[in-house]
Design a protein around this motif. Structure first.
Motif, PDB file in Angstrom:
ATOM      1  N   ASP A 197       0.835  -1.195   0.000  1.00 26.61           N
ATOM      2  CA  ASP A 197       0.000   0.000   0.000  1.00 26.61           C
ATOM      3  C   ASP A 197       0.877   1.256   0.000  1.00 26.61           C
ATOM      4  O   ASP A 197       1.609   1.529   0.970  1.00 26.61           O
ATOM      5  CB  ASP A 197      -0.913  -0.009   1.225  1.00 26.61           C
ATOM      6  CG  ASP A 197      -1.954   1.100   1.172  1.00 26.61           C
ATOM      7  OD1 ASP A 197      -1.784   2.059   0.387  1.00 26.61           O
ATOM      8  OD2 ASP A 197      -2.939   1.022   1.929  1.00 26.61           O
ATOM      9  N   GLU A 198       0.810   2.021  -1.078  1.00 22.52           N
ATOM     10  CA  GLU A 198       1.621   3.239  -1.180  1.00 22.52           C
ATOM     11  C   GLU A 198       1.259   4.257  -0.104  1.00 22.52           C
ATOM     12  O   GLU A 198       2.136   4.962   0.411  1.00 22.52           O
ATOM     13  CB  GLU A 198       1.426   3.851  -2.573  1.00 22.52           C
ATOM     14  CG  GLU A 198       2.240   5.107  -2.806  1.00 22.52           C
ATOM     15  CD  GLU A 198       1.994   5.700  -4.187  1.00 22.52           C
ATOM     16  OE1 GLU A 198       2.449   6.828  -4.428  1.00 22.52           O
ATOM     17  OE2 GLU A 198       1.341   5.023  -5.014  1.00 22.52           O
ATOM     18  N   HIS A 199      -0.019   4.340   0.243  1.00 20.89           N
ATOM     19  CA  HIS A 199      -0.451   5.295   1.270  1.00 20.89           C
ATOM     20  C   HIS A 199       0.150   4.948   2.637  1.00 20.89           C
ATOM     21  O   HIS A 199       0.503   5.846   3.414  1.00 20.89           O
ATOM     22  CB  HIS A 199      -1.975   5.318   1.356  1.00 20.89           C
ATOM     23  CG  HIS A 199      -2.641   5.803   0.117  1.00 20.89           C
ATOM     24  ND1 HIS A 199      -2.572   7.113  -0.307  1.00 20.89           N
ATOM     25  CD2 HIS A 199      -3.385   5.148  -0.814  1.00 20.89           C
ATOM     26  CE1 HIS A 199      -3.240   7.266  -1.438  1.00 20.89           C
ATOM     27  NE2 HIS A 199      -3.750   6.078  -1.772  1.00 20.89           N
ATOM     28  N   PHE A 200       0.255   3.644   2.918  1.00 21.75           N
ATOM     29  CA  PHE A 200       0.854   3.216   4.185  1.00 21.75           C
ATOM     30  C   PHE A 200       2.316   3.630   4.266  1.00 21.75           C
ATOM     31  O   PHE A 200       2.768   4.177   5.277  1.00 21.75           O
ATOM     32  CB  PHE A 200       0.729   1.697   4.333  1.00 21.75           C
ATOM     33  CG  PHE A 200       1.569   1.130   5.452  1.00 21.75           C
ATOM     34  CD1 PHE A 200       1.168   1.276   6.775  1.00 21.75           C
ATOM     35  CD2 PHE A 200       2.759   0.473   5.183  1.00 21.75           C
ATOM     36  CE1 PHE A 200       1.942   0.762   7.812  1.00 21.75           C
ATOM     37  CE2 PHE A 200       3.538  -0.037   6.213  1.00 21.75           C
ATOM     38  CZ  PHE A 200       3.130   0.102   7.526  1.00 21.75           C
ATOM     39  N   SER A 382      -0.445   7.203  12.599  1.00 23.25           N
ATOM     40  CA  SER A 382      -1.587   7.189  13.514  1.00 23.25           C
ATOM     41  C   SER A 382      -2.841   7.726  12.836  1.00 23.25           C
ATOM     42  O   SER A 382      -3.936   7.181  13.020  1.00 23.25           O
ATOM     43  CB  SER A 382      -1.281   8.017  14.766  1.00 23.25           C
ATOM     44  OG  SER A 382      -0.260   7.412  15.518  1.00 23.25           O
ATOM     45  N   TYR A 383      -2.691   8.783  12.044  1.00 21.04           N
ATOM     46  CA  TYR A 383      -3.852   9.332  11.335  1.00 21.04           C
ATOM     47  C   TYR A 383      -4.300   8.382  10.231  1.00 21.04           C
ATOM     48  O   TYR A 383      -5.502   8.265   9.950  1.00 21.04           O
ATOM     49  CB  TYR A 383      -3.526  10.703  10.750  1.00 21.04           C
ATOM     50  CG  TYR A 383      -4.730  11.399  10.167  1.00 21.04           C
ATOM     51  CD1 TYR A 383      -5.687  11.970  11.001  1.00 21.04           C
ATOM     52  CD2 TYR A 383      -4.929  11.469   8.795  1.00 21.04           C
ATOM     53  CE1 TYR A 383      -6.819  12.590  10.475  1.00 21.04           C
ATOM     54  CE2 TYR A 383      -6.049  12.092   8.257  1.00 21.04           C
ATOM     55  CZ  TYR A 383      -6.982  12.643   9.109  1.00 21.04           C
ATOM     56  OH  TYR A 383      -8.092  13.252   8.592  1.00 21.04           O
ATOM     57  N   PHE A 384      -3.360   7.690   9.606  1.00 20.92           N
ATOM     58  CA  PHE A 384      -3.701   6.677   8.597  1.00 20.92           C
ATOM     59  C   PHE A 384      -4.554   5.574   9.223  1.00 20.92           C
ATOM     60  O   PHE A 384      -5.547   5.119   8.629  1.00 20.92           O
ATOM     61  CB  PHE A 384      -2.417   6.094   8.010  1.00 20.92           C
ATOM     62  CG  PHE A 384      -2.631   4.902   7.116  1.00 20.92           C
ATOM     63  CD1 PHE A 384      -2.977   5.059   5.785  1.00 20.92           C
ATOM     64  CD2 PHE A 384      -2.475   3.618   7.615  1.00 20.92           C
ATOM     65  CE1 PHE A 384      -3.178   3.956   4.960  1.00 20.92           C
ATOM     66  CE2 PHE A 384      -2.673   2.503   6.805  1.00 20.92           C
ATOM     67  CZ  PHE A 384      -3.027   2.685   5.471  1.00 20.92           C
ATOM     68  N   THR A 388      -8.465   4.852   8.299  1.00 23.58           N
ATOM     69  CA  THR A 388      -8.841   3.530   7.801  1.00 23.58           C
ATOM     70  C   THR A 388      -9.917   2.887   8.665  1.00 23.58           C
ATOM     71  O   THR A 388     -10.853   2.268   8.152  1.00 23.58           O
ATOM     72  CB  THR A 388      -7.600   2.619   7.749  1.00 23.58           C
ATOM     73  OG1 THR A 388      -6.593   3.233   6.948  1.00 23.58           O
ATOM     74  CG2 THR A 388      -7.944   1.263   7.174  1.00 23.58           C
ATOM     75  N   ALA A 389      -9.780   3.065   9.993  1.00 23.24           N
ATOM     76  CA  ALA A 389     -10.701   2.384  10.913  1.00 23.24           C
ATOM     77  C   ALA A 389     -12.044   3.091  11.037  1.00 23.24           C
ATOM     78  O   ALA A 389     -13.086   2.437  11.111  1.00 23.24           O
ATOM     79  CB  ALA A 389     -10.054   2.253  12.289  1.00 23.24           C
ATOM     80  N   PHE A 390     -12.049   4.423  11.052  1.00 23.27           N
ATOM     81  CA  PHE A 390     -13.275   5.150  11.389  1.00 23.27           C
ATOM     82  C   PHE A 390     -13.871   5.974  10.242  1.00 23.27           C
ATOM     83  O   PHE A 390     -14.910   6.600  10.415  1.00 23.27           O
ATOM     84  CB  PHE A 390     -13.022   6.052  12.596  1.00 23.27           C
ATOM     85  CG  PHE A 390     -12.634   5.286  13.817  1.00 23.27           C
ATOM     86  CD1 PHE A 390     -13.564   4.531  14.511  1.00 23.27           C
ATOM     87  CD2 PHE A 390     -11.327   5.299  14.273  1.00 23.27           C
ATOM     88  CE1 PHE A 390     -13.204   3.811  15.630  1.00 23.27           C
ATOM     89  CE2 PHE A 390     -10.952   4.578  15.391  1.00 23.27           C
ATOM     90  CZ  PHE A 390     -11.894   3.830  16.079  1.00 23.27           C
ATOM     91  N   ALA A 398      -6.812  -1.665   9.617  1.00 19.27           N
ATOM     92  CA  ALA A 398      -6.270  -0.699  10.578  1.00 19.27           C
ATOM     93  C   ALA A 398      -5.560  -1.411  11.721  1.00 19.27           C
ATOM     94  O   ALA A 398      -4.526  -0.939  12.213  1.00 19.27           O
ATOM     95  CB  ALA A 398      -7.384   0.182  11.125  1.00 19.27           C
ATOM     96  N   ALA A 399      -6.103  -2.565  12.151  1.00 17.81           N
ATOM     97  CA  ALA A 399      -5.465  -3.323  13.228  1.00 17.81           C
ATOM     98  C   ALA A 399      -4.098  -3.833  12.794  1.00 17.81           C
ATOM     99  O   ALA A 399      -3.135  -3.829  13.580  1.00 17.81           O
ATOM    100  CB  ALA A 399      -6.349  -4.487  13.652  1.00 17.81           C
ATOM    101  N   ALA A 400      -3.977  -4.262  11.542  1.00 18.26           N
ATOM    102  CA  ALA A 400      -2.680  -4.709  11.028  1.00 18.26           C
ATOM    103  C   ALA A 400      -1.675  -3.564  11.045  1.00 18.26           C
ATOM    104  O   ALA A 400      -0.511  -3.741  11.427  1.00 18.26           O
ATOM    105  CB  ALA A 400      -2.846  -5.252   9.603  1.00 18.26           C
ATOM    106  N   ALA A 401      -2.124  -2.371  10.640  1.00 17.53           N
ATOM    107  CA  ALA A 401      -1.238  -1.205  10.689  1.00 17.53           C
ATOM    108  C   ALA A 401      -0.857  -0.863  12.121  1.00 17.53           C
ATOM    109  O   ALA A 401       0.279  -0.445  12.396  1.00 17.53           O
ATOM    110  CB  ALA A 401      -1.920  -0.011  10.022  1.00 17.53           C
TER     111      ALA A 401
END
Length: 427
Positions: A197-200, A382-384, A388-390, A398-401
């Motif tokens: 994932d490029e965004h990650f 953290s914002y990513f 992703t989660a909310f 999000a949990a994996a991140a």
């Protein structure tokens, strides 16, 4: 000596009156009185002549010296009572004792903080002595567990507040889906997709870049202010003001700097008045302008955190070493760089680890000021995770991140500790 071990000789008068105890009453159940059942001859053969340093609260020193005398005479072991100065030192003493680095051999047993020992397994080694010397401690353990809870509530706190959320995050990262996710097990698929994932990776790079720049600036400013506050009487008188930004809520600080830089254009107007720019600056339109706003916001609020730790470290150093250097003609700069700063290395390590981990989890300023703009170049990890989660409601991803963020935090802590901390053996 055994005849002297009774209520009259061993129990405070106030307690004897409060519980209506007779002077000749037994201290324990005679059937479980280990004082009278242990083989003292065997103890003396093995331990006579040894010295045991016994740490007790300062208020209990006098009674401890008198009440350990029978044991000393029966065993042949000399008891050296060491005072714990005040309640504020208990945490340090406990930490030293549990780590095996204490300057004493035994510690006062019946204390309000005894439960902390149990949670660390401190009482477990007692079983060896119970078996070796035939000590009937079963009633003592029962009393202890009833009064202190042994593992009990501390285990629930540890599992419920610390371990369970982390374990659930790992478990949740193995599933996909927004709501009915229990039947959508995908194994490590979330991690595989995340690594591509490029965004990650952009969020991770932004986190490390902004965090390293911010931490370097905060440390430099805090170290300078700490050195001045430690030496300069003028600066020392104003040091309480240095800590004020830390007292504000992070969200309030975010709104304040957003107003100054962007919404209210206060900073831009000031720059125009002094001739630094010709037109208003759009702080959110350019990558480094937006990053600069986040850095300034964090530096303003959290430099005092490092300042407090470094000042405390400098004040705790041995003044005699500095005095000897001063008599040898060393200047302030020489004393600071050659004496104070090297002695401050362990404190610096702790401060940087704490602040570095906090920066990895920085989200409030990003969420309030930039929301990752422009084009995601200020989006932190953290914002990513939050987005992703909310916003996308992909909690498994999000949990994996989050798990990877935890791993990154551990790695950062290890790097900083290894770089700045040196044990006594290494030095």
């Amino acid at each position: 000596m055994l005849a002297k071990i009774n209520v009259g000789n061993m129990v405070n008068k106030a307690y004897r009156e409060q519980y209506k105890l007779g002077d000749n009453d037994e201290l324990w159940d005679p059937k479980k009185d280990w004082i009278r059942t242990v083989d003292w001859e065997a103890v003396r053969k093995q331990h006579a002549g040894k010295t045991v340093r016994f740490a007790v609260g300062a208020a209990d020193r006098e009674s401890a010296e008198s009440q350990t005398q029978p044991f000393a005479e029966l065993s042949g072991i000399k008891i050296d009572v060491v005072s714990i100065p005040d309640d504020a030192m208990y945490d340090k003493v406990v930490a030293e004792f549990l780590s095996g680095n204490a300057g004493f051999d035994a510690i006062q047993f019946f204390s309000p903080w005894l439960g902390d020992f149990a949670a660390q397994g401190f009482l477990k080694p007692l079983d060896e002595y119970v078996a070796k010397w035939a000590l009937p401690f079963d009633d003592w353990y029962e009393t202890y567990q009833r009064n202190y809870g042994h593992w009990g509530d501390k285990g629930i706190y540890l599992l419920g507040i610390t371990l369970w959320p982390g374990a659930f995050a790992v478990y949740r990262s193995l599933f996909t889906g927004k709501f009915n996710w229990q039947n959508n097990y995908v194994g490590f698929e979330n991690y595989r997709v995340l690594f591509g994932d490029e965004h990650f990776w952009t969020a991770l790079w932004n986190t490390l870049l902004l965090g390293s720049i911010t931490l370097a600036i905060e440390f430099a400013i805090a170290l300078l202010l700490a050195a001045l506050a430690y030496r300069s009487r003028w600066v020392k008188g104003w040091r309480i003001l240095f800590m004020l930004p830390m007292l504000f809520m992070p969200s309030a600080v975010g709104f304040l700097w957003k107003l100054l830089f962007n919404d209210g254009r206060v900073i831009s107007d000031l720059m125009m008045r002094v001739g630094l720019v010709d037109s208003p600056v759009d702080w959110m339109a350019h990558i480094w302008n937006a990053r600069f706003v986040l850095i300034v916001t964090d530096v303003w609020q959290w430099t005092p955190f490092l300042f407090i730790i470094l000042v405390a470290g400098l004040q705790g150093q041995d003044k005699e070493v500095e005095e000897a250097a001063r008599l040898d003609g060393a200047s302030f700069g020489q004393m600071f760089w050659n004496i104070s700063l090297p002695l401050l290395r362990p404190i610096i390590a702790i401060a940087l680890v704490l602040r570095g981990i906090d920066l990895l989890n920085n989200m409030s300023a990003v969420a309030i000021i930039t929301q990752g703009s422009p084009a995601g170049y200020t989006e932190t990890l953290s914002y990513f995770i939050y987005r992703t989660a909310f916003r996308s409601f992909d909690q498994g991803y999000a949990a994996a991140a989050s798990v990877l963020l935890l791993i990154a935090s551990v790695i950062l802590a290890q790097i900083l500790v290894r770089k700045f901390f040196r044990s006594g053996a290494e030095t």
